[in-house]
Each structure stands twice: as C-alpha cells, then as structure tokens.
Design a protein around this motif. Structure first.
Motif, short mmCIF file in Angstrom:
data_model
loop_
_atom_site.label_atom_id
_atom_site.label_comp_id
_atom_site.label_asym_id
_atom_site.label_seq_id
_atom_site.Cartn_x
_atom_site.Cartn_y
_atom_site.Cartn_z
N ALA A 34 0.77 -1.16 0.02
CA ALA A 34 -0.10 0.05 0.04
C ALA A 34 0.73 1.22 0.02
O ALA A 34 0.59 2.13 -0.73
CB ALA A 34 -0.94 -0.13 1.05
N ALA A 37 1.84 1.92 -3.49
CA ALA A 37 0.93 2.61 -4.37
C ALA A 37 0.79 4.10 -3.90
O ALA A 37 0.55 5.02 -4.77
CB ALA A 37 -0.36 1.81 -4.16
N ALA A 38 0.94 4.18 -2.53
CA ALA A 38 0.71 5.66 -2.18
C ALA A 38 2.07 6.50 -2.80
O ALA A 38 1.74 7.78 -3.09
CB ALA A 38 0.87 5.80 -0.58
N TYR A 41 1.04 7.55 -6.21
CA TYR A 41 0.06 8.64 -6.00
C TYR A 41 0.71 10.13 -5.76
O TYR A 41 0.46 11.05 -6.50
CB TYR A 41 -1.08 8.27 -4.99
CG TYR A 41 -2.04 9.32 -5.09
CD1 TYR A 41 -3.27 9.18 -6.00
CD2 TYR A 41 -2.09 10.30 -4.17
CE1 TYR A 41 -4.29 10.15 -5.76
CE2 TYR A 41 -3.02 11.47 -3.96
CZ TYR A 41 -4.09 11.00 -4.75
OH TYR A 41 -5.29 12.18 -5.00
N LEU A 103 -9.19 0.46 -2.88
CA LEU A 103 -8.02 0.76 -3.86
C LEU A 103 -8.44 0.20 -5.17
O LEU A 103 -7.87 1.10 -6.01
CB LEU A 103 -6.89 -0.14 -3.39
CG LEU A 103 -6.36 0.28 -1.90
CD1 LEU A 103 -5.28 -0.19 -1.52
CD2 LEU A 103 -5.91 2.04 -1.97
N GLY A 107 -8.04 3.03 -8.46
CA GLY A 107 -7.21 2.46 -9.68
C GLY A 107 -7.97 2.37 -10.85
O GLY A 107 -7.42 2.96 -11.62
N LEU A 141 -6.07 9.82 1.30
CA LEU A 141 -5.30 8.77 1.02
C LEU A 141 -4.64 8.21 2.34
O LEU A 141 -4.60 7.09 2.63
CB LEU A 141 -4.34 8.81 -0.07
CG LEU A 141 -3.45 7.34 -0.29
CD1 LEU A 141 -4.52 6.15 -0.78
CD2 LEU A 141 -2.61 7.88 -1.44
N PHE A 224 -2.46 0.81 -7.77
CA PHE A 224 -3.71 0.79 -6.80
C PHE A 224 -4.40 -0.55 -6.93
O PHE A 224 -4.68 -1.22 -5.98
CB PHE A 224 -4.57 2.08 -7.07
CG PHE A 224 -4.16 3.10 -6.24
CD1 PHE A 224 -4.61 3.44 -4.92
CD2 PHE A 224 -3.54 4.06 -6.71
CE1 PHE A 224 -4.39 4.21 -4.19
CE2 PHE A 224 -3.02 5.11 -5.91
CZ PHE A 224 -3.59 5.34 -4.40
N THR A 227 -2.38 -3.39 -5.61
CA THR A 227 -2.35 -3.50 -4.06
C THR A 227 -3.62 -3.64 -3.57
O THR A 227 -3.60 -4.58 -2.58
CB THR A 227 -1.96 -1.95 -3.88
OG1 THR A 227 -0.77 -1.51 -4.24
CG2 THR A 227 -1.95 -1.89 -2.36
N GLY A 228 -4.73 -3.52 -3.97
CA GLY A 228 -6.21 -3.88 -3.79
C GLY A 228 -6.26 -5.32 -3.69
O GLY A 228 -6.68 -6.01 -2.91
#
Length: 234
Positions: A34, A37-38, A41, A103, A107, A141, A224, A227-228
């Motif tokens: 996660a 992914a952050a 972003y 997530l 995405g 987020l 995202f 990661t989800g």
C-alpha cells in the motif's frame, strides 16, 4: 527490521520507541504494498516539485489525523480501565477487507478517467483536483491507509503503542510521532523519484513527462489495483 526491533526492545525513551514502531510498521511487508501505491500517487506529478511536496504534506497530515484521533479515544478508554480488545479486533478484521475494494475502485478511476469524462455526468479528474487528484485526495489516502490495519500493524498499534501511551505522561503525543514515522519511507521514495527526475531531466524530458501525464495516471491506477488485489488475497 530486526535491528529496529532490537532497539525497541531495549529502548527506555517513549518518543524513540514510538518513532521506531512507526518505521517498523511502514517497512513490514503487510502495509508495504500500500505504501508503494501511495508513493506512486504522491509522485505522479513528476513535472512539478511543488505538487509533489504538498501531496506528501497532506498525505502525512491524513495519517497524523487518523492515528492521533483514534489514539486519543483509545488512551482515554484505557486510562479509565476499559478493555479495547474489541476495537483492535474490529480494525484488524475490516481494515484490509475494506481497503482492497477501495484501492481497486480508485485504480480503475485513474485508468479510465479519460474515457469517463467524455460523458457530461462524469467529471474529468482535472475538474475535481481537490477531491481526488489534489490535496484532498492525498489527505484522504493518508487517512484510509492509516486506518486499514493488517493483523501485524494492529498488534503494534493497539498492543504496544497504545498501552505505552496510556502509561506515559506524554502519551497523547506518541501517536503523532508514530504516524509521522509511518509516512517517512513513502515520502522518501516519492521525493527521490520525483526530485531525481527533476534534477537530472532536461527541458525536453520534462516536456515529455508533462505530455505523458495520462500514462502516469494509468501506471498509478495499476499500482492501486495490484495493491487492492494483494490486500484481498493475502
């Protein structure tokens, strides 16, 4: 990780312990996906250091708000002798279950936004920057990832940090230290990526990156989604 754990086990300073606990959580494989992914972003606006900087600030503020407000409630409950086990169970049970689908939806929105905005009833990302693609998105987020406890991070937060905070005279400040530490690895990765390109990139490269913003949004969307899926499977 073992080095950090050894310091925590022998530390007599609550502030240092809270900081190291935050780092240990951020570097654990459970939330690391996660955090990556952050990072994507936060650093997606690689052509603007200012945007990357403020994205990172609001992301950190989101984590601080989530961990601190939750910590204030739990510390007050523990100091009154009440059991907080049910709170820990709730967050560890539902944290990843909720995080995964959210997530994936985010995405998909990033990937297909260029097509969706052709419909009048569905605004393009750039027209709602403060909601998803700007400071508001970074803030939300940070809050979302902070509250999405996996079993390991729930043990650290509820089982170690909260009891220590409840017994400390500076207990209410410890969740703040912890939350800032959880954001540091993500911020280092994001700044290193965005600022590295800014330092080494020529004007031609920066121009190409500006034109490739749509592709960058797609890459962030894929991060995202992956990661989800990871959160749902593991």
């Amino acid at each position: 990780m073992q080095f950090i754990q050894d310091i925590i086990a022998n530390s007599q300073w609550p502030v240092l312990t809270a900081f190291l606990l935050g780092l240990a959580v951020a570097l654990h494989p459970c939330p690391l996906a996660a955090n990556i992914a952050a990072m994507g972003y936060i650093a997606r606006d690689v052509n603007s250091r200012r945007k990357v900087f403020f994205n990172s600030i609001y992301y950190t503020i989101g984590r601080v708000l989530a961990y601190t407000l939750l910590g204030i409630i739990i510390i007050a409950v523990m100091r009154n002798g009440m059991n907080t086990l049910h709170i820990s169970d709730f967050f560890s049970l539902w944290g990843e279950r909720i995080l995964g689908p959210v997530l994936i939806i985010i995405g998909l929105y990033f990937i297909f936004s260029s097509r969706l905005h052709k419909e009048e009833h569905c605004p393009h990302l750039s027209t709602r920057r403060h909601l998803l693609h700007g400071w508001g998105g970074s803030l939300l987020l940070g809050i979302l990832l902070a509250l999405s406890f996996c079993p390991e991070s729930a043990i650290v937060y509820f089982g170690i940090l909260m009891p220590m905070s409840a017994q400390s005279s500076i207990g209410y400040s410890l969740p703040i230290i912890f939350s800032v530490a959880t954001a540091i690895p993500t911020l280092i990765m994001a700044w290193g990526f965005a600022y590295g390109i800014g330092m080494s990139g020529t004007a031609s490269l920066k121009g190409k990156l500006s034109k490739a913003q749509h592709a960058i949004n797609g890459i962030v969307g894929v991060l995202f989604i992956c990661t989800g899926i990871f959160c749902l499977i593991f």
